[in-house]
Motif scaffolding. Structure first.
Motif, PDB file in Angstrom:
ATOM      1  N   GLU A 196     -37.630   0.849   0.049  1.00  0.00           N
ATOM      2  CA  GLU A 196     -38.508   1.343   1.106  1.00  0.00           C
ATOM      3  C   GLU A 196     -37.750   2.213   2.097  1.00  0.00           C
ATOM      4  O   GLU A 196     -38.298   3.163   2.656  1.00  0.00           O
ATOM      5  N   LEU A 215     -41.942  -0.723  -5.140  1.00  0.00           N
ATOM      6  CA  LEU A 215     -41.357  -0.448  -3.824  1.00  0.00           C
ATOM      7  C   LEU A 215     -40.619  -1.691  -3.354  1.00  0.00           C
ATOM      8  O   LEU A 215     -41.230  -2.742  -3.108  1.00  0.00           O
ATOM      9  N   ILE A 258     -47.126   3.439   3.036  1.00  0.00           N
ATOM     10  CA  ILE A 258     -47.300   2.670   1.807  1.00  0.00           C
ATOM     11  C   ILE A 258     -48.678   2.934   1.207  1.00  0.00           C
ATOM     12  O   ILE A 258     -48.843   3.028  -0.007  1.00  0.00           O
TER      13      ILE A 258
END
Length: 468
Positions: A313, A339, A352
Motif C-alpha cells: 500500500e 494490496l 483503494i
C-alpha cells in the motif's frame, strides 16, 4: 521508505500538472555538489555534511498546488543559505545537501536543532500558511566515507534512521550505522552473482482458507545465505536490490519461478486458488513489465486467476496514476491483484476504492498487536468488515498464536497465513500441502517446523521464525 521510493515519490501528478523530471533538471546542481564534496573530502580540513529531506511533499502538492510548493522550496533554500552561510545544494527534488567545511560534528548537530525548530513553525507563501516536516542526516569527514558516493550513502542511511524518531529529527552517522551500511554493501555485492550461481532460494508461504479448512493459496518468498551474515530474508535484501539497481533481474527471476510453480501445480492436478508474488514498485516503471508478465503466463499456460501479484500500500504514495493504469492492465490479463499493508494508512480509502484490487492483506502489525493491545481487535474487526462489504478477499499474515487465530476467525477473516499454520516450504513440499486440510498435513508441517528450528539455530540468530 527506502532511497528509491523517496526519489520516485517526486514524480507524481499533482493538481492537474506533472512534476518535471527532477533528475534532469537538477543535474548541474548535483554535479556541482559532487565536485564540491570531492574537493573538501580530498583536503586536510575536517568538516561535516548535512542532508535534509522534506517529508510528505506529494501531499503538499495536492493541498497547495505545484506553484505554491515551488515557492516553498525556494523559501526553504534561502533560509538554509542564510542560516548556515554555506553552499546549499538543491540536490534532487526535495533533498538539500549542505557542506559544512570546518564544522565539528557537534556544531553540525547544533545546526540541525535550529533547523528542526524552524520546521516546527509554519512557512508562509503568498499569505497562506504551510506546515511541513523534515528529516536530517549528518556525516563528518574524514572518517566514515572515502568518496562523495560513499558520503551520500551514509547520509541516506542517517536520514532513513531519522524517520524512526518522528518529524523534524536528525541522526548522526556513527559506528552503528556504519555496520548497517557495511551489511547492506555486503548484501549488494553478494546479489551481483547470486542469480548466476543459483544462490537465491525460493520458498512458499501457504495460506489457509478458514471456510474450507484447506490450504488454497501460497505466496512466493526468497532468501539468501551469506557467510558471516547468515540467512537473509527478502524483506531485507530486496530494498538493497532496489537501491543497487539489481531489483529488476531478481524480480523477473522470481516471476518465472512463480510461473513454473503454477505450471507444476496444474500439471499435478492440484486444487488451489492462486500463487502470489510480491512486486517491487520499481517494476511498475519498467517498460517491459507487462510484457514479461504476459510472456510468463503464455509460456507456462497460466489461466486467469492463478497468478497473483502483490503490491504494498505504501507504493501508492508514489506514481499513483502510473501504478493504477498498470494494475488495470494486469487485471485485464487475468492477474489477481493483492494490496498488502491494508490499514497502514499509507493511502486513503478513496484510493483503494479507485484501484483494481481483488484481495487485501492486513497490515501484520495489527495481527501482532492482538497479543498486547486489546484495542487492536476493534481495528481488525473494522478492516475485515470493510473488506467484506467491498466484496474483496482479505488475508491476515504473520499469524503465530491460538489467540490471534481465534480473534481473526471470529472477525470473519477467512484467509490466514503464518508460522502458526506453516513455515515457508519448498515447491515440492507445497505440492503436498495445497488442497489438504490442516489436520491432513499436520505431521508434514510439524517436521518442516522442526527443520526450520534447527536451521534457525545454526544461523546464530540471523534467521527468525516470523520472517520465514
Amino acid at each position: 521508505m527506502n532511497w528509491f521510493s523517496k526519489k520516485t515519490a517526486l514524480q507524481t501528478e499533482t493538481d492537474g500538472r506533472v512534476l518535471e523530471d527532477i533528475f534532469l533538471e537538477s543535474k548541474p546542481e548535483r554535479e556541482a555538489c559532487l565536485k564540491h564534496l570531492s574537493q573538501v573530502m580530498d583536503s586536510v580540513e575536517r568538516g561535516a555534511v548535512l542532508k535534509l529531506h522534506i517529508e510528505n511533499f506529494k501531499r503538499l502538492n495536492q493541498v497547495f498546488g505545484y506553484e505554491y510548493c515551488e515557492n516553498l522550496l525556494e523559501q526553504i533554500l534561502t533560509y538554509l543559505k542564510e542560516l548556515t552561510g554555506k553552499d546549499v545544494y538543491h540536490y534532487i527534488g526535495v533533498e538539500y545537501i549542505i557542506i559544512l567545511d570546518q564544522f565539528t560534528q557537534g556544531q553540525a548537530y547544533g545546526l540541525t536543532e535550529k533547523i528542526a525548530e524552524r520546521f516546527d513553525r509554519v512557512w508562509k507563501i503568498n499569505g497562506t500558511d504551510c506546515l511541513c516536516s523534515a528529516q536530517m542526516g549528518i556525516c563528518s569527514y574524514p572518517g566514515h566515507a572515502d568518496s562523495p558516493d560513499q558520503m551520500l550513502k551514509c547520509l541516506d542511511l542517517a536520514v532513513i534512521k531519522a524517520e524512526d524518531g518522528g518529524p523534524n529529527q536528525a541522526v548522526v552517522f556513527d559506528s552503528a550505522l556504519q555496520k548497517q551500511l557495511i551489511r547492506r554493501q555486503t548484501i549488494a555485492h553478494y546479489l551481483k552473482t547470486a542469480l548466476q550461481k543459483e544462490e537465491v532460494e525460493v520458498r512458499y508461504r501457504p495460506t489457509l482458507n478458514i471456510d474450507t479448512g484447506t490450504f488454497t493459496r501460497a505466496e512466493l518468498y526468497m532468501r539468501i545465505f551469506i557467510k558471516g551474515l547468515g540467512l537473509i530474508g527478502s524483506s531485507e535484501f530486496l530494498p538493497v536490490a532496489e537501491d543497487s539497481g539489481q531489483i529488476r533481474a531478481i524480480e523477473y527471476y522470481a516471476l518465472e519461478k512463480a510461473a513454473q510453480c503454477i505450471f507444476g501445480l496444474l500439471e499435478a492436478g492440484c486444487e488451489f486458488d492462486s500463487i502470489a508474488l510480491p512486486i517491487s514498485p520499481v517494476l511498475f516503471l519498467q517498460e517491459d513489465f507487462l510484457f514479461e508478465v504476459k510472456h510468463m503466463m503464455e509460456a507456462y499456460h497460466i489461466p486467469a486467476g492463478k497468478l497473483a501479484l502483490e503490491i504494498q500500500e505504501s507504493a501508492l504514495i508514489m506514481a499513483y496514476l502510473n501504478i493504477n493504469v498498470t494494475l488495470q492492465q494486469l487485471q485485464e490479463m487475468g492477474v489477481e491483484i493483492i494490496l498488502n499493508e491494508f490499514g497502514s494508512g499509507h493511502s486513503g480509502i478513496s484510493s483503494i476504492l479507485d484501484l483494481p484490487v481483488d484481495t487485501l492483506k492486513l497490515e501484520r502489525l495489527f495481527v501482532w498487536q492482538l497479543e498486547t493491545n486489546p484495542r487492536s481487535r476493534s481495528v481488525i474487526e473494522g478492516l475485515v468488515r470493510m473488506a467484506r462489504d467491498l466484496d474483496m478477499t482479505i488475508i491476515a499474515e504473520g499469524v503465530e498464536t491460538e489467540n490471534q487465530v481465534q480473534i481473526l476467525t471470529e472477525a470473519g477473516c477467512n484467509y490466514q497465513q503464518g508460522f502458526y499454520y506453516s513455515p515457508t516450504l519448498e515447491k515440492d513440499t507445497l505440492l503436498k500441502i495445497l488442497g489438504t486440510s490442516l489436520t491432513e498435513s499436520q505431521q508434514l508441517l510439524a517436521a518442516e517446523k522442526e527443520k526450520m528450528g534447527r536451521l534457525s539455530e545454526s544461523s546464530s540468530g540471523n534467521f527468525k521464525k516470523n520472517s520465514v
